[in-house]
Design a protein around this motif. Structure first.
Motif, PDB file in Angstrom:
ATOM      1  N   GLY A  58      31.091   5.309  56.133  1.00 28.99           N
ATOM      2  CA  GLY A  58      31.885   4.185  55.540  1.00 28.99           C
ATOM      3  C   GLY A  58      31.825   4.363  54.093  1.00 28.99           C
ATOM      4  N   THR A  59      31.716   3.470  53.145  1.00 28.12           N
ATOM      5  CA  THR A  59      31.617   3.828  51.712  1.00 28.12           C
ATOM      6  C   THR A  59      30.343   4.618  51.191  1.00 28.12           C
ATOM      7  OG1 THR A  59      30.589   1.517  51.256  1.00 28.12           O
ATOM      8  CG2 THR A  59      33.137   1.674  51.822  1.00 28.12           C
ATOM      9  N   LYS A  60      29.583   4.975  51.917  1.00 28.86           N
ATOM     10  CA  LYS A  60      28.585   5.804  51.586  1.00 28.86           C
ATOM     11  C   LYS A  60      28.734   7.135  51.663  1.00 28.86           C
ATOM     12  CE  LYS A  60      25.017   2.134  52.768  1.00 28.86           C
ATOM     13  NZ  LYS A  60      23.984   2.005  53.277  1.00 28.86           N
ATOM     14  N   PHE A  61      28.704   7.985  50.447  1.00 26.70           N
ATOM     15  CA  PHE A  61      29.039   9.459  50.314  1.00 26.70           C
ATOM     16  C   PHE A  61      27.459   9.963  49.986  1.00 26.70           C
ATOM     17  CE2 PHE A  61      33.618   9.877  48.751  1.00 26.70           C
ATOM     18  CZ  PHE A  61      33.851   8.813  49.602  1.00 26.70           C
ATOM     19  N   TYR A  62      27.378  11.127  50.699  1.00 31.94           N
ATOM     20  CA  TYR A  62      26.128  11.861  50.605  1.00 31.94           C
ATOM     21  C   TYR A  62      26.344  13.232  50.014  1.00 31.94           C
ATOM     22  CZ  TYR A  62      24.219   8.233  53.793  1.00 31.94           C
ATOM     23  OH  TYR A  62      23.903   7.171  54.360  1.00 31.94           O
ATOM     24  N   PHE A  63      25.373  13.675  48.968  1.00 33.36           N
ATOM     25  CA  PHE A  63      25.575  14.854  48.470  1.00 33.36           C
ATOM     26  C   PHE A  63      24.127  15.452  48.126  1.00 33.36           C
ATOM     27  CE2 PHE A  63      28.666  11.810  46.647  1.00 33.36           C
ATOM     28  CZ  PHE A  63      29.932  12.736  46.361  1.00 33.36           C
ATOM     29  N   ARG A  64      24.288  16.895  47.991  1.00 33.34           N
ATOM     30  CA  ARG A  64      23.472  17.647  47.656  1.00 33.34           C
ATOM     31  C   ARG A  64      23.519  17.730  46.250  1.00 33.34           C
ATOM     32  NH1 ARG A  64      23.813  22.975  46.019  1.00 33.34           N
ATOM     33  NH2 ARG A  64      22.100  24.135  45.993  1.00 33.34           N
ATOM     34  N   SER A  65      22.692  17.307  45.477  1.00 29.63           N
ATOM     35  CA  SER A  65      22.577  17.182  44.140  1.00 29.63           C
ATOM     36  C   SER A  65      21.045  17.696  43.356  1.00 29.63           C
ATOM     37  CB  SER A  65      22.504  15.722  43.924  1.00 29.63           C
ATOM     38  OG  SER A  65      22.628  15.397  42.435  1.00 29.63           O
ATOM     39  N   SER A  66      21.329  18.041  42.202  1.00 37.27           N
ATOM     40  CA  SER A  66      20.346  18.638  41.276  1.00 37.27           C
ATOM     41  C   SER A  66      20.146  17.641  40.031  1.00 37.27           C
ATOM     42  CB  SER A  66      20.619  19.914  40.542  1.00 37.27           C
ATOM     43  OG  SER A  66      21.712  19.768  39.740  1.00 37.27           O
ATOM     44  N   TYR A  67      20.751  16.453  40.117  1.00 40.52           N
ATOM     45  CA  TYR A  67      20.655  15.325  39.258  1.00 40.52           C
ATOM     46  C   TYR A  67      19.189  14.832  39.279  1.00 40.52           C
ATOM     47  CZ  TYR A  67      22.010  11.105  36.915  1.00 40.52           C
ATOM     48  OH  TYR A  67      22.055   9.923  35.969  1.00 40.52           O
ATOM     49  N   GLY A  68      18.714  15.213  38.009  1.00 44.60           N
ATOM     50  CA  GLY A  68      17.364  14.998  37.823  1.00 44.60           C
ATOM     51  C   GLY A  68      16.191  15.659  38.589  1.00 44.60           C
ATOM     52  N   VAL A  69      16.542  16.782  39.004  1.00 46.56           N
ATOM     53  CA  VAL A  69      15.607  17.614  39.853  1.00 46.56           C
ATOM     54  C   VAL A  69      16.063  19.190  39.542  1.00 46.56           C
ATOM     55  CG1 VAL A  69      14.959  16.048  41.335  1.00 46.56           C
ATOM     56  CG2 VAL A  69      16.733  17.510  42.019  1.00 46.56           C
ATOM     57  N   SER A  70      14.915  19.992  39.907  1.00 50.34           N
ATOM     58  CA  SER A  70      15.461  21.357  39.906  1.00 50.34           C
ATOM     59  C   SER A  70      15.678  22.047  41.162  1.00 50.34           C
ATOM     60  CB  SER A  70      14.189  22.197  39.304  1.00 50.34           C
ATOM     61  OG  SER A  70      13.959  21.819  38.134  1.00 50.34           O
ATOM     62  N   ASN A  71      15.087  21.793  42.467  1.00 50.92           N
ATOM     63  CA  ASN A  71      15.331  22.474  43.651  1.00 50.92           C
ATOM     64  C   ASN A  71      16.307  21.579  44.584  1.00 50.92           C
ATOM     65  OD1 ASN A  71      13.734  24.391  43.015  1.00 50.92           O
ATOM     66  ND2 ASN A  71      12.057  23.571  43.896  1.00 50.92           N
ATOM     67  N   TYR A  72      17.145  20.751  44.034  1.00 54.93           N
ATOM     68  CA  TYR A  72      18.067  20.037  44.767  1.00 54.93           C
ATOM     69  C   TYR A  72      17.453  18.829  45.661  1.00 54.93           C
ATOM     70  CZ  TYR A  72      21.659  23.024  43.071  1.00 54.93           C
ATOM     71  OH  TYR A  72      22.432  23.836  41.881  1.00 54.93           O
ATOM     72  N   LYS A  73      18.070  17.600  45.964  1.00 55.07           N
ATOM     73  CA  LYS A  73      17.787  16.561  46.767  1.00 55.07           C
ATOM     74  C   LYS A  73      19.088  16.265  47.529  1.00 55.07           C
ATOM     75  CE  LYS A  73      18.046  13.391  43.052  1.00 55.07           C
ATOM     76  NZ  LYS A  73      17.366  12.348  42.335  1.00 55.07           N
ATOM     77  N   ILE A  74      19.021  15.399  48.604  1.00 54.67           N
ATOM     78  CA  ILE A  74      20.119  14.626  48.965  1.00 54.67           C
ATOM     79  C   ILE A  74      20.144  13.256  48.479  1.00 54.67           C
ATOM     80  CG2 ILE A  74      21.333  13.830  51.294  1.00 54.67           C
ATOM     81  CD1 ILE A  74      19.724  16.405  52.397  1.00 54.67           C
ATOM     82  N   ILE A  75      21.300  13.003  48.114  1.00 50.38           N
ATOM     83  CA  ILE A  75      21.603  11.578  47.396  1.00 50.38           C
ATOM     84  C   ILE A  75      22.620  10.746  48.320  1.00 50.38           C
ATOM     85  CG2 ILE A  75      20.447  12.172  45.134  1.00 50.38           C
ATOM     86  CD1 ILE A  75      23.555  11.757  44.073  1.00 50.38           C
ATOM     87  N   CYS A  76      22.484   9.578  48.256  1.00 47.62           N
ATOM     88  CA  CYS A  76      23.670   8.601  48.534  1.00 47.62           C
ATOM     89  C   CYS A  76      24.218   7.869  47.583  1.00 47.62           C
ATOM     90  CB  CYS A  76      23.091   7.627  49.794  1.00 47.62           C
ATOM     91  SG  CYS A  76      24.467   6.622  50.239  1.00 47.62           S
ATOM     92  N   VAL A  77      25.584   7.636  47.364  1.00 49.43           N
ATOM     93  CA  VAL A  77      26.303   6.995  46.349  1.00 49.43           C
ATOM     94  C   VAL A  77      27.205   6.194  47.214  1.00 49.43           C
ATOM     95  CG1 VAL A  77      27.953   7.154  44.503  1.00 49.43           C
ATOM     96  CG2 VAL A  77      26.110   9.104  44.757  1.00 49.43           C
ATOM     97  N   ASP A  78      26.987   4.814  46.961  1.00 47.27           N
ATOM     98  CA  ASP A  78      27.806   4.044  47.630  1.00 47.27           C
ATOM     99  C   ASP A  78      29.082   3.681  46.838  1.00 47.27           C
ATOM    100  OD1 ASP A  78      29.141   1.661  48.856  1.00 47.27           O
ATOM    101  OD2 ASP A  78      27.153   0.891  49.508  1.00 47.27           O
ATOM    102  N   LEU A  79      30.489   3.719  47.249  1.00 47.99           N
ATOM    103  CA  LEU A  79      31.445   3.408  46.602  1.00 47.99           C
ATOM    104  C   LEU A  79      31.623   2.091  46.155  1.00 47.99           C
ATOM    105  CD1 LEU A  79      34.478   5.568  48.494  1.00 47.99           C
ATOM    106  CD2 LEU A  79      33.076   6.126  46.376  1.00 47.99           C
ATOM    107  N   GLU A  80      30.938   1.260  46.773  1.00 49.65           N
ATOM    108  CA  GLU A  80      31.220  -0.210  46.016  1.00 49.65           C
ATOM    109  C   GLU A  80      30.060  -0.564  45.112  1.00 49.65           C
ATOM    110  OE1 GLU A  80      30.176  -2.782  49.710  1.00 49.65           O
ATOM    111  OE2 GLU A  80      32.122  -1.964  50.714  1.00 49.65           O
TER     112      GLU A  80
END
Length: 149
Positions: A58-80
């Motif tokens: 749907g409007t939820k995008f999933y990313f592998r991200s280093s935002y705020g961390v060193s070893n990466y994590k998986i985050i969800c960003v909702d377009l809404e």
């Protein structure tokens, strides 16, 4: 491209370390490709080593991200609600092992972690619930994971 075929993603790092990262997306579900595609920015500048698009639901995008961390994590960003204050950690950082790659396979997340110089695969759902480890027959690295939808 999202597995549903609705979104086309464009990720761009500014320098070799990807200290500043931009992400743009386009809804191509009704696109006839007879004109330039209009991309919208998700965020203009993201601190960190970057974000890699995994998939969307749907409007939820999933990313592998280093935002705020060193070893990466998986985050969800909702377009809404795309502001970083609304981002949700789906799979948190593993403090011992680097999250090297992430794949969307058959409606699940396949995460590749580097552990003791060998890749280890872990399966999660898109809510972040751990499903299982995938046992590989020997030491080595995973180059790709594919599946339907």
């Amino acid at each position: 491209m999202s597995s549903c075929g609705k979104y086309l993603m464009n990720n761009k790092g500014v320098d070799c370390d990807d200290d500043i990262y931009t992400i743009h997306y386009a809804d191509i579900s009704q696109e006839k490709f007879d004109r330039p595609i209009e991309f919208k920015p998700l965020e203009t500048t993201l601190p960190g080593k970057g974000m890699s698009f995994i998939d969307s639901i749907g409007t939820k995008f999933y990313f592998r991200s280093s935002y705020g961390v060193s070893n990466y994590k998986i985050i969800c960003v909702d377009l809404e609600k795309p502001g970083d204050e609304n981002w949700v950690d789906v799979v948190p950082e593993n403090e011992m092992n680097v999250l090297n790659d992430v794949y969307s396979v058959n409606g699940l997340i396949i995460a590749t972690y580097m552990e003791n110089v060998s890749d280890k695969l872990k399966v999660f759902d898109f809510e972040g619930k751990f499903i299982q480890d995938i046992q590989l027959p020997d030491f080595g690295s995973v180059s790709e994971a594919r599946g339907s939808g």
